[in-house]
Design a protein around this motif. Structure first.
Motif, short mmCIF file in Angstrom:
data_model
loop_
_atom_site.label_atom_id
_atom_site.label_comp_id
_atom_site.label_asym_id
_atom_site.label_seq_id
_atom_site.Cartn_x
_atom_site.Cartn_y
_atom_site.Cartn_z
N GLY A 41 0.86 -1.23 0.04
CA GLY A 41 -0.12 0.01 0.17
C GLY A 41 0.90 1.17 0.10
N VAL A 42 2.18 1.24 -0.33
CA VAL A 42 2.96 2.35 -0.14
C VAL A 42 3.13 2.95 -1.39
N GLY A 43 2.88 2.28 -2.48
CA GLY A 43 2.84 2.82 -3.80
C GLY A 43 3.89 2.15 -4.69
N LYS A 44 4.42 1.08 -4.30
CA LYS A 44 5.44 0.35 -5.20
C LYS A 44 4.79 0.13 -6.69
N SER A 45 3.59 -0.41 -6.46
CA SER A 45 3.02 -0.89 -7.97
C SER A 45 2.67 0.48 -8.70
N THR A 46 2.26 1.30 -8.11
CA THR A 46 2.09 2.66 -8.72
C THR A 46 2.91 3.49 -9.26
N LYS A 69 2.69 8.95 -1.74
CA LYS A 69 1.27 9.17 -1.21
C LYS A 69 1.41 10.11 0.08
N TRP A 72 5.79 12.02 -4.32
CA TRP A 72 4.55 11.65 -4.91
C TRP A 72 3.16 11.73 -4.13
N PRO A 73 2.67 13.04 -4.49
CA PRO A 73 1.41 13.23 -3.77
C PRO A 73 0.24 12.34 -3.57
N ARG A 85 -3.45 11.85 -4.03
CA ARG A 85 -4.59 12.49 -4.72
C ARG A 85 -5.48 11.52 -5.36
N1 LIG Z 1 -0.38 9.34 -5.21
C1 LIG Z 1 -1.83 8.73 -5.04
N2 LIG Z 1 -2.98 9.35 -4.57
C2 LIG Z 1 -3.90 8.27 -4.50
N3 LIG Z 1 -3.81 6.98 -4.37
C3 LIG Z 1 -2.68 6.45 -4.69
C4 LIG Z 1 -1.56 7.18 -4.94
N4 LIG Z 1 -0.63 6.25 -5.28
C5 LIG Z 1 -1.09 5.13 -5.02
N5 LIG Z 1 -2.47 5.01 -4.62
C6 LIG Z 1 -3.44 3.94 -4.58
O1 LIG Z 1 -2.90 3.39 -3.31
C7 LIG Z 1 -2.95 2.04 -3.56
C8 LIG Z 1 -1.79 1.25 -2.91
O2 LIG Z 1 -0.88 1.75 -4.22
P1 LIG Z 1 0.01 0.54 -4.52
O3 LIG Z 1 0.89 1.16 -5.66
O4 LIG Z 1 -0.85 -0.70 -5.12
O5 LIG Z 1 0.94 0.05 -3.57
P2 LIG Z 1 1.76 -1.10 -3.36
O6 LIG Z 1 2.22 -1.75 -4.59
O7 LIG Z 1 3.07 -0.53 -2.35
O8 LIG Z 1 1.13 -2.14 -2.42
C9 LIG Z 1 -3.57 1.70 -4.73
O9 LIG Z 1 -5.24 1.51 -4.57
C10 LIG Z 1 -3.44 2.81 -5.50
O10 LIG Z 1 -4.39 3.10 -6.45
#
Ligand SMILES: Nc1ncnc2c1ncn2[C@@H]1O[C@H](COP(=O)(O)OP(=O)(O)O)[C@@H](O)[C@H]1O
Ligand SMILES: [Mg+2]
Length: 212
Positions: free
Chosen positions: A12-17, A141, A168-169, A171
């Motif tokens: 949930g920290v944004g790795k995949s994003t 995030k 990476w804010p 939003r």
């Molecule tokens: N900058 C952002 N603003 C809002 N939501 C975000 C942002 N970046 C990621 N998310 C959401 O946060 C959640 C977790 O991100 P994700 O990239 O899947 O994390 P991880 O891969 O570390 O588990 C996802 O639902 C994604 O859509």
């Protein structure tokens, strides 16, 4: 062929994003990029790549599931950049991937709950000499509080790790974009686009090993 990986102790920290954001940045500059998705439970990047195809979003970004790094290195040729997305746990695979990578991004929020395990993992990875200089912490995030941001930056600097020079804010719009197969600078909202461009270019510079 360069390898940029996203690793971490938590989900949930944004790795995949951020993996998708970096892949978009590279693809839009016409680098041949592949996302190696090692999170076989979630397959966030593989699913996203399929939504992208379904919604006719160009350029196409390939994402493939992999279980082992050896397999990836053996089968994957002719790419400029491999973006590796991993599970939210730091295991042996994390170690292997980090060693093979040119840059290892560790996304974390500004909270101590995320920073603590992220820095602990960074320290563990840094014990391997060939990995220590590739570690880059990414504040991900992030909220709207400058104070929290500055505190987090100070904590990371104190720990002696490099930090991406853009954050990476968090939003809602970014999340909405991901759901339809877009990422980062593909945002239609100009503010989001600008924030994404900064993160993209900071990550791409490191991923491609360019100076400055
Ligand atoms: N900058 C952002 N603003 C809002 N939501 C975000 C942002 N970046 C990621 N998310 C959401 O946060 C959640 C977790 O991100 P994700 O990239 O899947 O994390 P991880 O891969 O570390 O588990 C996802 O639902 C994604 O859509
Ligand atoms: Mg993930």
């Amino acid at each position: 062929m360069r390898i940029a990986s996203f690793v971490g102790q938590k989900g949930g920290v944004g790795k995949s994003t951020l993996a998708r954001v970096l892949a978009v940045a590279a693809a839009r500059q016409e680098y041949k990029v592949l996302i190696g998705d090692f999170d076989l439970e979630q397959l966030s990047c593989v699913e996203w790549s399929a939504s992208r195809l379904r919604n006719n979003i160009e350029p196409e970004i390939e994402a493939r599931a992999f279980k082992s790094l050896k397999k990836l290195l053996k089968t994957v040729v002719d790419y400029d950049l491999i973006v590796v997305d991993t599970r939210g746990l730091a295991d042996e695979l994390t170690q292997d991937i980090s060693q093979e990578s040119d840059v290892v991004f560790l996304p974390t929020s500004t909270s101590m709950d995320d920073l603590r395990p992220t820095l602990a993992l960074a320290r563990r990875l840094a014990k391997t000499k060939t990995v220590s200089n590739k570690i880059v912490i990414v504040l991900s995030k992030t909220g709207r509080s400058d104070r929290l941001l500055e505190q987090a930056e100070a904590t990371i600097a104190e720990a002696g790790f490099d930090m991406l020079n853009a954050v990476w804010p968090e939003r809602d719009g970014f999340q909405a974009d991901l759901d339809v197969g877009k990422a980062g600078s593909e945002a239609t909202n100009p503010y989001l686009k600008q924030a994404a461009v900064e993160v993209e270019s900071a990550m791409l510079t490191l991923a491609l090993g360019r100076k400055g």
